[in-house]
Design an enzyme around this catalytic site. Structure first.
Site, short mmCIF file in Angstrom:
data_model
loop_
_atom_site.label_atom_id
_atom_site.label_comp_id
_atom_site.label_asym_id
_atom_site.label_seq_id
_atom_site.Cartn_x
_atom_site.Cartn_y
_atom_site.Cartn_z
N TYR A 93 0.82 -1.22 0.00
CA TYR A 93 0.00 0.00 0.00
C TYR A 93 0.86 1.27 0.00
CZ TYR A 93 -3.96 -3.05 1.17
OH TYR A 93 -4.92 -4.03 1.16
N LYS A 100 3.41 -15.49 2.22
CA LYS A 100 3.45 -16.21 0.93
C LYS A 100 4.93 -16.45 0.64
CE LYS A 100 1.00 -17.65 -2.57
NZ LYS A 100 0.12 -18.79 -2.48
N ASP A 157 -3.05 -18.43 1.60
CA ASP A 157 -4.19 -19.12 0.97
C ASP A 157 -4.77 -20.17 1.92
OD1 ASP A 157 -1.57 -19.76 0.36
OD2 ASP A 157 -1.95 -20.25 -1.74
N ASP A 185 -5.16 -6.86 6.05
CA ASP A 185 -6.35 -6.11 5.65
C ASP A 185 -7.46 -7.10 5.26
OD1 ASP A 185 -8.06 -4.16 4.81
OD2 ASP A 185 -6.92 -3.58 3.03
N ASP A 193 -10.85 -8.63 7.80
CA ASP A 193 -12.25 -8.46 7.41
C ASP A 193 -12.95 -9.82 7.32
OD1 ASP A 193 -12.06 -5.76 7.34
OD2 ASP A 193 -12.99 -5.54 5.36
#
Ligand code: NAD
Length: 373
Positions: free
Chosen positions: A152, A201, A233, A257, A261
């Protein structure tokens, strides 16, 4: 208790209160009621200083985070924030949108660690999308998300190669950024069930490999904490299939992030979840937005906001056991079937307004004996 605009020169400890927009205004009122009562019970003096952010700051100062607000915050020990945004500002230019105020605030205060506890109240289990057999195990997760680095904030752009347009966003981390977020995760894990799952990852990304190396090295200093690794994943599946497996989830900005959620949905309503962001000055805010669809109707669920206030009082102002005590009160209220409309589930539920829910919390606090906690 003294509520005042910034007067400067005071030695009293202060909280910067930023109500923001939409239901932010309604839930902050309940938080202020709660904080006043808690100060009375704990016999402490805290000054509340109002500052502007988001849409209401755009209307008054033509920017979502004015210097005036930052100056006020600099004299405070913590920021308590409602929510920002709303239809009125949906079409203003990108860098002036209310949400930009929030991003800048986190950056200015160096809030590099976002903590999101995920617990499911027994009293609300029926609202969770999970099956009963999964819910019967205790679900108590703390997501520790890196907040000021990664993709980001990395370089991004577009260019043309052989007539084709290429866009890129760079995921990048310095070692010091990883070290400080790992330290937060290890310290919190130590106070909990002593397990960290680093979600990454690392089978593909170099930045994930560096995360693993640094976390492994730090684990040598925290022998009492178990460190393990999981690819993102797989983690996104396990949060649904086996959420009680997790204690602390440590992860980078973008994975945090998305996963936070996902995990928040397990609890039944977005209105009940708090979050804190650790930095030079900590920010406490519920995870939800300004909910313009229900603003001004006294319908919003104030639980997330009140729990944020409890966390803030305990962590920044040394109100011992404030979080546990407040959580117990919320459970008792829910057990008596008093619920805001988003939590209504059963025939016997008694729907209360935002302010009435806040009053119920105050009623319980009026009868609290700190020696019992
Ligand atoms: P939202 O979280 O505001 O609302 C999503 C849904 O959840 C809505 O139906 C809303 O009514 C409901 N809801 C949210 N909080 C609730 C509460 N406390 N009690 C009961 N119901 C609640 O998300 P959105 O609709 O995508 O965004 C609305 C605005 O908020 C946008 O402008 C967005 O940019 C902004 N936003 C701000 C923040 C923040 O301030 N941290 C976070 C997310 C979105």
């Amino acid at each position: 208790m003294n509520i005042a605009k910034n007067r400067g020169g005071s030695n009293m400890e202060s909280i910067c209160v930023m109500q923001g927009d939409g239901i932010g205004k309604e839930i902050i009122k309940e938080a202020i009621k709660y904080i006043k009562k808690m100060c009375e019970i704990y016999n402490k003096n805290i000054e509340l200083k109002k500052a502007y952010i988001g849409g209401e700051a755009i209307d008054k100062f033509n920017t979502p985070l004015p210097e005036e607000s930052l100056n006020i915050i600099r004299g405070c020990k913590a920021v308590l924030l409602g929510a920002v945004g709303g239809y009125k500002w949906d079409n203003v230019e990108a860098e002036k949108r209310p949400e930009q105020g929030l991003l800048r605030l986190r950056k200015e205060l160096n809030c590099y660690a976002n903590l999101r506890p995920i617990n499911i109240y027994d009293e609300l289990k029926e609202l969770s999308p999970l099956k009963e057999r999964i819910l019967k195990n205790n679900i108590d997760i703390l997501i520790v998300r890196e907040l000021t680095g990664g993709i980001y904030f990395g370089e991004r752009g577009r260019f043309e190669v052989d007539g084709k347009i290429k866009a890129f966003d760079v995921e990048e981390y310095y070692d010091y950024e990883i070290k400080r977020i790992c330290k937060i995760a290890f310290e919190y894990a130590r106070k909990r069930r002593k397990k960290i799952t680093l979600v990454d990852k690392a089978n593909v990304l170099e930045s994930s490999k560096l995360f693993r190396e640094i976390a492994k090295e730090m684990a040598l200093k925290y022998e009492d904490v178990k460190l393990e690794f999981m690819y993102v994943d797989n983690a996104s599946m396990q949060i649904i299939k086996n959420p009680s497996y997790f204690d602390v989830i440590l992860t980078n900005n973008i994975f945090g992030d998305i996963l936070s959620d996902e995990a928040s949905v397990l609890t039944g309503s977005i209105g009940i979840l708090p979050s804190s962001s650790i930095g030079d000055v900590n920010i406490y805010e519920p995870i939800h937005g300004s909910a313009p669809d229900i603003q001004g109707q006294n319908k919003a669920n104030p639980i997330g906001m009140i729990i944020c206030s409890a966390l803030m009082l305990e962590e920044c102002f040394d109100f011992k056991n404030a979080f546990r005590m407040t959580n117990e009160i919320i459970k008792k209220i829910l057990k008596s079937n008093y619920k805001t409309i988003d939590l209504k589930d059963k025939e016997e539920d008694i729907v209360v307004k935002t302010s009435e829910f806040g009053d119920l919390v105050i009623n319980y606090l009026n009868n609290i004996n700190l020696n019992d906690n």
